[in-house]
Each structure stands twice: as C-alpha cells, then as structure tokens.
Scaffold this active site. Structure first.
Site, PDB file in Angstrom:
ATOM      1  N   GLY A  46     -11.440 -11.197  11.829  1.00  0.00           N
ATOM      2  CA  GLY A  46     -11.067 -11.392  10.434  1.00  0.00           C
ATOM      3  C   GLY A  46      -9.780 -12.187  10.368  1.00  0.00           C
ATOM      4  N   GLN A  51      -1.859 -14.832   6.497  1.00  0.00           N
ATOM      5  CA  GLN A  51      -1.603 -15.026   7.934  1.00  0.00           C
ATOM      6  C   GLN A  51      -1.454 -16.497   8.293  1.00  0.00           C
ATOM      7  OE1 GLN A  51      -5.006 -12.224   9.179  1.00  0.00           O
ATOM      8  NE2 GLN A  51      -3.508 -11.964  10.824  1.00  0.00           N
ATOM      9  N   CYS A  90      -4.132  -7.144  15.661  1.00  0.00           N
ATOM     10  CA  CYS A  90      -3.918  -8.126  14.599  1.00  0.00           C
ATOM     11  C   CYS A  90      -3.477  -9.444  15.225  1.00  0.00           C
ATOM     12  CB  CYS A  90      -2.847  -7.613  13.634  1.00  0.00           C
ATOM     13  SG  CYS A  90      -2.533  -8.712  12.241  1.00  0.00           S
ATOM     14  N   LEU A  91      -4.048 -10.535  14.754  1.00  0.00           N
ATOM     15  CA  LEU A  91      -3.672 -11.852  15.280  1.00  0.00           C
ATOM     16  C   LEU A  91      -2.205 -12.161  14.994  1.00  0.00           C
ATOM     17  CD1 LEU A  91      -6.895 -13.857  14.349  1.00  0.00           C
ATOM     18  CD2 LEU A  91      -6.155 -13.188  16.647  1.00  0.00           C
ATOM     19  N   HIS A 132      -8.174  -3.635   6.694  1.00  0.00           N
ATOM     20  CA  HIS A 132      -7.101  -4.353   7.410  1.00  0.00           C
ATOM     21  C   HIS A 132      -6.788  -5.682   6.704  1.00  0.00           C
ATOM     22  CE1 HIS A 132      -5.238  -5.713  11.388  1.00  0.00           C
ATOM     23  NE2 HIS A 132      -5.370  -6.853  10.740  1.00  0.00           N
ATOM     24  N   GLU A 133      -7.839  -6.408   6.326  1.00  0.00           N
ATOM     25  CA  GLU A 133      -7.626  -7.718   5.684  1.00  0.00           C
ATOM     26  C   GLU A 133      -7.062  -7.560   4.278  1.00  0.00           C
ATOM     27  OE1 GLU A 133      -7.630  -9.907   7.698  1.00  0.00           O
ATOM     28  OE2 GLU A 133      -8.948  -9.103   9.227  1.00  0.00           O
ATOM     29  N   HIS A 136      -3.393  -7.013   4.296  1.00  0.00           N
ATOM     30  CA  HIS A 136      -2.604  -8.246   4.457  1.00  0.00           C
ATOM     31  C   HIS A 136      -2.272  -8.867   3.101  1.00  0.00           C
ATOM     32  CE1 HIS A 136      -2.224  -9.080   8.737  1.00  0.00           C
ATOM     33  NE2 HIS A 136      -3.519  -8.910   8.968  1.00  0.00           N
TER      34      HIS A 136
HETATM   35  O1  GNR Z   1      -9.342  -9.640  15.369  1.00  0.00           O
HETATM   36  C1  GNR Z   1      -9.041  -8.589  14.838  1.00  0.00           C
HETATM   37  N1  GNR Z   1      -9.548  -7.446  15.339  1.00  0.00           N
HETATM   38  C2  GNR Z   1      -9.456  -6.222  14.700  1.00  0.00           C
HETATM   39  C3  GNR Z   1      -9.786  -5.082  15.430  1.00  0.00           C
HETATM   40  C4  GNR Z   1      -9.726  -3.843  14.840  1.00  0.00           C
HETATM   41  C5  GNR Z   1      -9.375  -3.739  13.520  1.00  0.00           C
HETATM   42  C6  GNR Z   1      -9.032  -4.860  12.774  1.00  0.00           C
HETATM   43  C7  GNR Z   1      -9.078  -6.101  13.369  1.00  0.00           C
HETATM   44  S1  GNR Z   1      -8.686  -7.523  12.430  1.00  0.00           S
HETATM   45  C8  GNR Z   1      -8.102  -8.566  13.686  1.00  0.00           C
HETATM   46  C9  GNR Z   1      -7.821  -9.962  13.153  1.00  0.00           C
HETATM   47  C10 GNR Z   1      -6.696  -9.913  12.139  1.00  0.00           C
HETATM   48  O2  GNR Z   1      -5.541  -9.828  12.447  1.00  0.00           O
HETATM   49  N2  GNR Z   1      -7.040  -9.910  10.885  1.00  0.00           N
HETATM   50  O3  GNR Z   1      -6.105  -9.822   9.936  1.00  0.00           O
HETATM   51 NI    NI Z   2      -4.437  -8.724  10.895  1.00  0.00          NI
END
Ligand code: GNR
Ligand code: NI
Length: 153
Positions: A46, A51, A90-91, A132-133, A136
C-alpha cells in the site's frame, strides 16, 4: 513509469492532515500511476499520498494475493467489528516492524480513480492495510500504535 521519493519518519509532512480530493483530473491520474510505480518499486502492499509529499486523501493498495489493485479516494472506514493483532511495517519507517491492533473486519467506502463510489468489505491483511493507509491521511504512523517494542530487521 515515474517513481516519487518516499518521505521518511521524522519528515513533518507525514504528520499533517490531508485534504479531500476535489477534482478527478489528469494530474490526479498521473499521481495515482506514480504511486503504484513507487509502491511496487518499494515492494509495498500500500502507499498513501502523503508518503510522497502530497497532502490529499487517497491511497493505493495491492495485496499481491490475486485480488485486484485498489485506488481509494476520500476513503471512509465503516462497520468496524472485532479486533486482530498483526505485524506491520511501513515504507516510511524502513527496517522497523511491530504489532498493531486493528479491526478484524470493516467496510471501506471510497471513490475510484474515475470518481465512482464503491464499497469494499475487508478482513485480515486487507483490513489492516486499509486502516494503516487511512491513518497516513490523518498524520498517524503505525509506530504510534505499536503494542510492545518497535523491532528492527
Ligand atoms: O508494505 C507495507 N506492508 C504492510 C504490512 C503490514 C501492514 C501494513 C503494511 S502497509 C506497508 C506499505 C506502507 O507503508 N503503506 O503506507
Ligand atoms: Ni505506511
């Protein structure tokens, strides 16, 4: 194919609130395409617009499990039920991971890249990623919600 730079934890832009998308124009289409390119390049599942430094309410997601990629614009999470605890990364926080509690199931209401509304029920990792997204978009990082230690790879 165009990659955008992913902002890292500590960058204040990641802590800001994003604004709703108003126009589904060519510039938005280019942003969405670039976000997919950037997400796949980083091997993420995601990516949210803040980001890549764009404070607009949208994210892209591809769980790479055979389900189609998703573009979610002005997303709202409804009908949360139950809870699950799963490991997140998270990236924007490379090399770190930790356990976060999320709803077990939810319904995502959003607009697609053409401005058409859709509703997507989600459980498991799909529900986790949507939360999670969406966090953000409100300046929230998973590290804020980690239960126990934030571990390093
Ligand atoms: O790549 C991602 N893997 C992930 C693994 C577990 C829960 C959430 C994520 S999202 C993350 C990519 C990211 O930072 N999205 O904002
Ligand atoms: Ni993230």
């Amino acid at each position: 194919m165009a990659l955008r730079q992913i902002l890292k934890d500590g960058d204040e832009t990641l802590r800001k609130n994003s604004r709703p998308v108003g126009e589904f124009d060519a510039k938005l289409q280019a942003l969405i395409d670039d976000m997919f390119d950037t997400m796949y390049d980083g091997q993420g599942i995601g990516l949210a617009a803040p980001q890549v430094g764009i404070l607009k309410r949208l994210f892209v997601m591809d769980l790479q499990d055979g389900t189609p990629p998703v573009v979610a614009i002005n997303p709202v999470i409804n009908a949360c039920e139950g809870s699950q605890i799963g490991q997140e990364g998270c990236l924007s926080i490379p090399g770190k991971y930790g356990d976060v509690e999320r709803p077990a199931s939810l319904v995502l209401e959003a607009y697609d890249r053409f401005g058409q509304p859709f509703s997507l029920p989600a459980t498991g990792l799909r529900a986790v990623c949507i939360c999670h997204e969406t966090d953000h978009l409100d300046g929230i990082l998973f590290r804020d919600k980690v239960k126990g230690p934030l571990l390093s790879e």
